[in-house]
Design a protein around this motif. Structure first.
Motif, PDB file in Angstrom:
ATOM      1  N   ASP A 284       0.801  -1.220   0.000  1.00  0.00           N
ATOM      2  CA  ASP A 284       0.000   0.000   0.000  1.00  0.00           C
ATOM      3  C   ASP A 284       0.834   1.270   0.000  1.00  0.00           C
ATOM      4  O   ASP A 284       0.295   2.364  -0.104  1.00  0.00           O
ATOM      5  CB  ASP A 284      -0.930   0.034   1.224  1.00  0.00           C
TER       6      ASP A 284
ATOM      7  N   PHE B  17      -4.520   9.282  -1.532  1.00  0.00           N
ATOM      8  CA  PHE B  17      -5.576   8.388  -1.067  1.00  0.00           C
ATOM      9  C   PHE B  17      -6.753   8.329  -2.042  1.00  0.00           C
ATOM     10  O   PHE B  17      -7.788   7.761  -1.737  1.00  0.00           O
ATOM     11  CB  PHE B  17      -6.044   8.792   0.331  1.00  0.00           C
TER      12      PHE B  17
ATOM     13  N   GLU C 252     -11.325  14.491   7.774  1.00  0.00           N
ATOM     14  CA  GLU C 252     -12.011  13.236   7.446  1.00  0.00           C
ATOM     15  C   GLU C 252     -11.036  12.216   6.854  1.00  0.00           C
ATOM     16  O   GLU C 252     -11.049  11.042   7.229  1.00  0.00           O
ATOM     17  CB  GLU C 252     -13.147  13.500   6.458  1.00  0.00           C
ATOM     18  N   ILE C 253     -10.173  12.658   5.948  1.00  0.00           N
ATOM     19  CA  ILE C 253      -9.198  11.745   5.337  1.00  0.00           C
ATOM     20  C   ILE C 253      -8.219  11.245   6.394  1.00  0.00           C
ATOM     21  O   ILE C 253      -7.889  10.059   6.434  1.00  0.00           O
ATOM     22  CB  ILE C 253      -8.458  12.435   4.172  1.00  0.00           C
TER      23      ILE C 253
ATOM     24  N   GLU D 274     -10.364   8.796   8.748  1.00  0.00           N
ATOM     25  CA  GLU D 274     -10.950   7.606   8.132  1.00  0.00           C
ATOM     26  C   GLU D 274      -9.964   6.775   7.312  1.00  0.00           C
ATOM     27  O   GLU D 274     -10.181   5.569   7.134  1.00  0.00           O
ATOM     28  CB  GLU D 274     -12.128   8.005   7.228  1.00  0.00           C
ATOM     29  N   GLN D 275      -8.895   7.398   6.801  1.00  0.00           N
ATOM     30  CA  GLN D 275      -7.996   6.662   5.915  1.00  0.00           C
ATOM     31  C   GLN D 275      -6.542   6.645   6.404  1.00  0.00           C
ATOM     32  O   GLN D 275      -5.923   5.590   6.435  1.00  0.00           O
ATOM     33  CB  GLN D 275      -8.055   7.259   4.508  1.00  0.00           C
ATOM     34  N   VAL D 276      -6.005   7.811   6.759  1.00  0.00           N
ATOM     35  CA  VAL D 276      -4.581   7.877   7.110  1.00  0.00           C
ATOM     36  C   VAL D 276      -4.290   7.154   8.419  1.00  0.00           C
ATOM     37  O   VAL D 276      -3.370   6.327   8.479  1.00  0.00           O
ATOM     38  CB  VAL D 276      -4.096   9.340   7.178  1.00  0.00           C
TER      39      VAL D 276
ATOM     40  N   TRP E 117      -4.427   3.447   8.117  1.00  0.00           N
ATOM     41  CA  TRP E 117      -3.312   3.025   7.275  1.00  0.00           C
ATOM     42  C   TRP E 117      -2.021   3.007   8.092  1.00  0.00           C
ATOM     43  O   TRP E 117      -1.273   2.034   8.060  1.00  0.00           O
ATOM     44  CB  TRP E 117      -3.233   3.986   6.094  1.00  0.00           C
TER      45      TRP E 117
END
Length: 147
Positions: free
Chosen positions: A90, A102, A130-131, A134-136, A139
């Motif tokens: 990833d 992302f 939010e990123i 929810e994602q970083v 990850w």
């Protein structure tokens, strides 16, 4: 992406004697907002970087100011204990990752925040938050669990 409105607002700010103080106000908003997401996740702020260490390495969220003083960019990093970038499917390659990484589509970087936007529309921070949430952070958590 070229934003003529943003360019015009930057021009107005350049001629505003109060802008340097307002830029620092925007900086404070950015730091405060990101701290609200990163500190509860175990990240510690030192100067312009929030970081977290584990046996798998060190993750960091860094604020990089534009040399002209117009904006700030959120840069993500992860280094293994040996100082290398992770050998992980990833990981997009290179040392620095931006929030735009992302997205599969070519989008402007939602982690590049113009100080005038932060002052005029504080909600422009919402997408970056939010990123991150929810994602970083998930990850980074997966990379920390690789040990």
């Amino acid at each position: 992406m070229d934003d003529p409105d943003l360019s015009a607002r930057k021009h107005l700010a350049a001629n505003d004697p109060a802008f340097p103080a307002r830029r620092e106000e925007a900086w404070g908003r950015i730091v405060s907002t990101l701290s609200g997401v990163l500190t509860p996740a175990g990240y510690t702020l030192v100067k312009t970087t929030w970081s977290r260490s584990s046996s798998a390495g060190k993750s960091a969220v860094h604020l990089q100011r534009d040399r002209y003083g117009w904006d700030v960019r959120i840069v993500l990093r992860f280094v293994t204990p040996s100082g290398e970038v992770p050998d992980h499917p990833d990981w997009p390659g290179g040392e620095d990752v931006t929030l735009a990484d992302f997205f599969e589509a070519d989008v402007s970087d939602p982690g590049t925040l113009a100080f005038v936007d932060v002052l005029e529309r504080p909600e422009c921070l919402d997408l970056a938050v939010e990123i991150l949430r929810e994602q970083v952070l998930p990850w980074f958590e997966a990379l920390h669990a690789e040990a």
